[in-house]
Each structure stands twice: as C-alpha cells, then as structure tokens.
Motif scaffolding. Structure first.
Motif, PDB file in Angstrom:
ATOM      1  N   PHE A  25       0.825  -1.206   0.000  1.00 24.61           N
ATOM      2  CA  PHE A  25       0.000   0.000   0.000  1.00 24.61           C
ATOM      3  C   PHE A  25       0.862   1.260   0.000  1.00 24.61           C
ATOM      4  O   PHE A  25       0.634   2.180  -0.787  1.00 24.61           O
ATOM      5  CB  PHE A  25      -0.919   0.013   1.215  1.00 24.61           C
ATOM      6  N   ARG A  26       1.861   1.310   0.878  1.00 27.87           N
ATOM      7  CA  ARG A  26       2.688   2.510   1.013  1.00 27.87           C
ATOM      8  C   ARG A  26       3.426   2.848  -0.277  1.00 27.87           C
ATOM      9  O   ARG A  26       3.624   4.022  -0.608  1.00 27.87           O
ATOM     10  CB  ARG A  26       3.693   2.311   2.153  1.00 27.87           C
ATOM     11  N   GLU A  27       3.811   1.840  -1.016  1.00 29.79           N
ATOM     12  CA  GLU A  27       4.575   2.051  -2.250  1.00 29.79           C
ATOM     13  C   GLU A  27       3.704   1.968  -3.499  1.00 29.79           C
ATOM     14  O   GLU A  27       4.234   1.884  -4.609  1.00 29.79           O
ATOM     15  CB  GLU A  27       5.700   1.016  -2.322  1.00 29.79           C
ATOM     16  N   GLY A  28       2.393   2.017  -3.322  1.00 30.22           N
ATOM     17  CA  GLY A  28       1.501   1.767  -4.455  1.00 30.22           C
ATOM     18  C   GLY A  28       0.858   2.983  -5.079  1.00 30.22           C
ATOM     19  O   GLY A  28      -0.193   2.849  -5.711  1.00 30.22           O
ATOM     20  N   LYS A  29       1.456   4.161  -4.931  1.00 32.21           N
ATOM     21  CA  LYS A  29       0.835   5.373  -5.465  1.00 32.21           C
ATOM     22  C   LYS A  29       0.568   5.259  -6.962  1.00 32.21           C
ATOM     23  O   LYS A  29      -0.546   5.523  -7.434  1.00 32.21           O
ATOM     24  CB  LYS A  29       1.727   6.581  -5.186  1.00 32.21           C
ATOM     25  N   GLU A  30       1.569   4.875  -7.725  1.00 31.97           N
ATOM     26  CA  GLU A  30       1.397   4.791  -9.180  1.00 31.97           C
ATOM     27  C   GLU A  30       0.442   3.678  -9.565  1.00 31.97           C
ATOM     28  O   GLU A  30      -0.313   3.799 -10.529  1.00 31.97           O
ATOM     29  CB  GLU A  30       2.767   4.574  -9.842  1.00 31.97           C
ATOM     30  N   TYR A  31       0.457   2.572  -8.807  1.00 31.67           N
ATOM     31  CA  TYR A  31      -0.453   1.463  -9.114  1.00 31.67           C
ATOM     32  C   TYR A  31      -1.905   1.889  -8.911  1.00 31.67           C
ATOM     33  O   TYR A  31      -2.762   1.628  -9.765  1.00 31.67           O
ATOM     34  CB  TYR A  31      -0.134   0.257  -8.236  1.00 31.67           C
ATOM     35  N   TYR A  32      -2.198   2.539  -7.782  1.00 27.52           N
ATOM     36  CA  TYR A  32      -3.563   2.981  -7.521  1.00 27.52           C
ATOM     37  C   TYR A  32      -4.020   3.967  -8.600  1.00 27.52           C
ATOM     38  O   TYR A  32      -5.178   3.948  -9.028  1.00 27.52           O
ATOM     39  CB  TYR A  32      -3.661   3.619  -6.143  1.00 27.52           C
ATOM     40  N   LYS A  33      -3.106   4.831  -9.013  1.00 35.61           N
ATOM     41  CA  LYS A  33      -3.442   5.793 -10.072  1.00 35.61           C
ATOM     42  C   LYS A  33      -3.702   5.079 -11.386  1.00 35.61           C
ATOM     43  O   LYS A  33      -4.620   5.439 -12.139  1.00 35.61           O
ATOM     44  CB  LYS A  33      -2.298   6.801 -10.224  1.00 35.61           C
ATOM     45  N   HIS A  34      -2.913   4.053 -11.665  1.00 33.99           N
ATOM     46  CA  HIS A  34      -3.046   3.318 -12.922  1.00 33.99           C
ATOM     47  C   HIS A  34      -4.379   2.587 -13.025  1.00 33.99           C
ATOM     48  O   HIS A  34      -5.019   2.575 -14.081  1.00 33.99           O
ATOM     49  CB  HIS A  34      -1.894   2.314 -13.052  1.00 33.99           C
ATOM     50  N   VAL A  35      -4.816   1.982 -11.913  1.00 31.62           N
ATOM     51  CA  VAL A  35      -6.063   1.218 -11.944  1.00 31.62           C
ATOM     52  C   VAL A  35      -7.283   2.087 -11.661  1.00 31.62           C
ATOM     53  O   VAL A  35      -8.419   1.596 -11.691  1.00 31.62           O
ATOM     54  CB  VAL A  35      -6.018   0.052 -10.929  1.00 31.62           C
ATOM     55  N   GLY A  36      -7.067   3.372 -11.374  1.00 29.85           N
ATOM     56  CA  GLY A  36      -8.181   4.286 -11.173  1.00 29.85           C
ATOM     57  C   GLY A  36      -8.842   4.180  -9.814  1.00 29.85           C
ATOM     58  O   GLY A  36     -10.052   4.412  -9.683  1.00 29.85           O
ATOM     59  N   LYS A  37      -8.066   3.838  -8.778  1.00 30.79           N
ATOM     60  CA  LYS A  37      -8.607   3.739  -7.426  1.00 30.79           C
ATOM     61  C   LYS A  37      -7.995   4.810  -6.530  1.00 30.79           C
ATOM     62  O   LYS A  37      -6.872   5.260  -6.754  1.00 30.79           O
ATOM     63  CB  LYS A  37      -8.310   2.354  -6.823  1.00 30.79           C
ATOM     64  N   VAL A  38      -8.770   5.208  -5.529  1.00 21.79           N
ATOM     65  CA  VAL A  38      -8.264   6.160  -4.545  1.00 21.79           C
ATOM     66  C   VAL A  38      -7.186   5.471  -3.712  1.00 21.79           C
ATOM     67  O   VAL A  38      -7.329   4.295  -3.346  1.00 21.79           O
ATOM     68  CB  VAL A  38      -9.405   6.662  -3.629  1.00 21.79           C
TER      69      VAL A  38
END
Length: 465
Positions: free
Chosen positions: A221-234
């Motif tokens: 979670f802590r390192e997932g900023k780009e992943y969350y942005k990529h999949v369109g999740k907050v």
C-alpha cells in the motif's frame, strides 16, 4: 619594442566609467535607463551559461512556510551535509536531537544523473537599515545549474528533491494522535497530542506468518501510489480488526502507525452531528494518516437491524409515531450509514490520498455487510485468543526467553483455554518481581489449569440448565 597594456590603467578607466554612469543615470529618463539596463542584462545572460532557481522559505504572503523549501532543507541536511563547511543546528521540537543543516551563505554541490548542481543558502535582509528584525529576514536557496540541463532539473531533479525531502521530514517529525472536537468550528476540528505509543510488530503477540502477511500488505500500500493511479482507485485501504476484548486490536493500530510512520486520527462518531460535519472533519485530515473508528458496532446504530428496530419500536398501535418534524430533526442530526459509506469509499474519499481506515469491533456479526465488504474494509484481521506462538512472543518480551522445558505443557493448555494476550501480559506484569522463570511458568500452568476446570464446570452448568 611593443608596449604591454597596463591593467592598472584599465581598472582606472572602468572605475571612472561606473562613477560617471552613477551620476548620469540619476538624470536619465526612466525609459532610457530601463532600456540600457535590460540590454546589459541580456548581454550578460548570453555570456553566462548558468540558470538559477530560487526557493523562498515562505510563500508570497510571508505567512506559510513553503513545502518545497522545507523539502530542500531536509534533503540537503541528508544528501549534501558532508560537503558543507559551515553548519547550523537547532532544536525542532522538545527533547529531540538537534536538526543540522547548512548555514546561510554556504554553498554545496550535488550530483543527479551525472549532472552537477550547486545549492547556495542565503537570505534577503530588510530594506530598512535602522532596524533589523529576524521576522523580516527572508531565507532562500538558490539552485544553479548549466542551462543545457534545464529540462532535467525542472522535470526530474526538483521532483526528486521534493520526494526525498518529504520522506525525511515524515521520518523525523513528531507524529501525532488526533481526536475530533465536539461542537466543531470551521477553523479547528481536531485536537492532538504527541503519539508516543511503543508498540511494534516485533512486540505484538501474534503468529509470525500472520504478522508478515499484514506487514507485506502495508508495504504494498505505502509504495503503491502509481499502481492505484493506474487502476483508477483512490490511494487508501481499509482494515477491519475484530475479536474478543483484550486481543490486541488497539495495540495492532499502534504497531501499524509506527511501522508506516503515519499520524493517527481517532474518530469519535458520537461527537459528530450529521453527515455534513463528518465530511468537514474528513477533509481536515492529512495524507500519511490512519483514521480509526474503534468499536464501530457501539459508536452508532449502523447495523443491518436498524430498520427492524424502528418497526419494532412503534408496532404498538397505542404508541403514537413520531411527528414528521421530529423525524426530520432526527435525520439531520445523525451520521447515517450512507454518509459513513460515502466517507469510506464514496466521492468524498477521493479528497486526499495515502490514508488507511481502520474499524475495530468485538462483534463482527452485528455489522451491516455493506459496511465491511471487500473494497471498503479490504483486509479482515481476526484478533484471536492467545495461541502458543503469541505466548512465545510475550515470553520473549517479558521474560527474555525463547524456549523452556515447560513450554510443551503451556502449549497443550492454550489449545483448550481461551485466554487473551492482555490477560497473559497482565499476569507477567504482576509477577515481574519473580526472578526465577521456572516459578513463574509453574504459576502460569497452575492458573491455566484452574481456568480450564472452570470452563468445564460452566459448560456442564449450561447443559444442565
């Protein structure tokens, strides 16, 4: 013989020129003075291969410290301090070690992607020379670099400094524990104290495999900023901690906060008037934070049985139902389930990122399924009675032992006796004066056997009744 030019004569000529220029410009029209000055600056800029960027300590109103300046200050104190000759130290908070960074008018170098840049710390003194006030001094950093590297510096290096600086600030800052204030005002909705809970995952009484799974999930979670942005999740995640009292739910929250180095917002729902106030309170939280609602089943009537309760309350025809006006007031002065769901993962949850939401409950069966479904409470963590692996953690923490001949007997008893980690820890504290580990463990076995017999007796009584 050829005469060699005299540098002294050239210097004298330049001094005369500047003297005459100082006199002439005072009588020169402003338009002509501006034209000549601009021409000189353009000529010098053409010959000068360097660009400069200023980072001011405060914003334009000189009221709020600029985040980029603070990040650069933290970055330089970590990455470039060894190159500085003049340093300054100051206490940023009480009982903390000094914060050391480069002093004013000091210059250090840094290298990024093979490109060298220069940082110069300076300050702008007040225009008035009669009084010098520290409040009027404006500190700034000047970043200098070759103009052919301008795109790299503007697009990559400054972002690198900001990211690294923010991480250093988060690591070194005093984290805080917030609670919402009843009768909220627009200017202040949270009060706080320093967060100094010592709990860590190492000291948490839980099986190592389960602790590792939780820690791995937190790291993702802590390192997932780009992943969350990529999949369109907050960029947020929900955790539900459930289990009997004393099984370590609050300790788990403290361990997560210390592991992530996040602030904690302890949200008291009963102090909130309505959904509007809930949104206002949520918007006042910051990133890198954990929003906690403990005992969610007791905070408000948010269970799936609410409608049934309302029908049961007024099924007696002799009891007059509430008037429409009273119903409207009741609705506007309460946080509703839909309001809480919108707070967790609705449109308002997108106002900010890098937040964790944690619910705790002793009775998971009482919660509305919509409240704890996956996507809202992404990970359900059962905080159970003490297992043998959890006991071994407590024994290491309190007794300083990792193995003992009496452990086998304790292991067998813990399979039959339901005892919380809090109860075992309390027993360890009460017997802390016993220096003989054998005596303590024998007492523990005696107490566990006693609890086992009581449990059997209670079970028989229930069957008899």
């Amino acid at each position: 013989m050829v005469a060699i030019p005299s540098w002294a004569g050239a210097g004298s000529a330049m001094a005369s020129f500047f003297f005459v220029w100082a006199i002439v410009r005072n009588h020169m029209p402003k338009e002509l003075h501006f034209f000549i000055s601009t021409t000189f600056r353009k000529a010098f800029s053409f010959l000068n291969p360097f660009n400069h960027i200023k980072l001011h300590e405060y914003d334009g109103k000189h009221m709020r410290k600029d985040e980029l300046y603070s990040a650069a200050e933290a970055y330089l104190s970590s990455a470039c301090l060894e190159h500085a000759r003049r340093l300054k130290a100051e206490l940023r908070r009480k009982n903390d070690r000094p914060f050391i960074t480069i002093d004013e008018y000091e210059e250090v170098t840094d290298t990024f992607c093979g490109v060298t840049v220069w940082w110069h710390a300076s300050k702008q003194l007040p225009i008035s020379t009669t009084t010098v006030s520290n409040m009027e001094e404006r500190r700034f950093y000047r970043l200098s670099f070759h103009k052919r590297h301008r795109n790299l510096i503007e697009n990559d290096y400054l972002e690198h400094v900001l990211t690294k600086g923010r991480a250093i600030i988060a690591r070194n800052r005093q984290r805080r524990l917030f609670t919402n204030i009843g009768g909220v005002s627009r200017s202040m909705v949270w009060s706080h104290v320093d967060f100094e809970h010592p709990a860590t995952f190492d000291s948490l009484a839980m099986e190592p495999e389960r602790k590792k799974a939780i820690m791995d999930d937190l790291v993702i979670f802590r390192e997932g900023k780009e992943y969350y942005k990529h999949v369109g999740k907050v960029w947020k995640r929900g955790y539900l901690l459930y289990g009997p009292p004393g099984t370590g739910k609050s300790t788990m929250i403290a361990a997560i906060a210390n592991f992530l180095e996040y602030d904690v917002y302890d949200l008291e729902l009963t102090a909130i008037k309505n959904n509007t106030e809930l949104r206002q309170i949520f918007l006042a939280t910051t990133a890198k934070s954990i929003i906690v609602i403990e005992d969610i089943d007791c905070s408000l009537d948010l269970t799936g049985e609410r409608k049934d309760k309302k029908k049961k309350k007024y099924k007696d025809e002799t009891q007059a139902p509430p008037s429409k006006a009273i119903e409207e007031v009741d609705i506007t002065n309460k946080v509703t389930l839909s309001g809480l769901l919108n707070f967790i993962d609705g449109l308002w949850s997108a106002c900010g990122g890098e937040r964790i939401i944690i619910f705790t409950t002793n009775h998971i069966e009482k919660l509305d399924p919509a409240l704890i479904r996956r996507g809202r409470m992404d990970m359900h963590i059962e905080m159970s009675y003490c297992t043998f692996d959890a006991f071994k953690v407590l024994a290491k923490n309190y007794l300083g032992i990792e193995n003992h001949p009496l452990f086998d007997s304790i292991k067998e008893l813990l399979l039959d006796v339901k005892v919380s980690p809090a109860d075992l820890a309390e027993g360890l504290l009460k017997n802390s004066g016993i220096k003989d580990v054998d005596v303590y463990l024998q007492n523990l076995i005696k107490n566990l056997n006693k609890s086992k017999e009581e449990a059997k007796k209670n079970a028989k009584d229930m069957v008899a009744n």
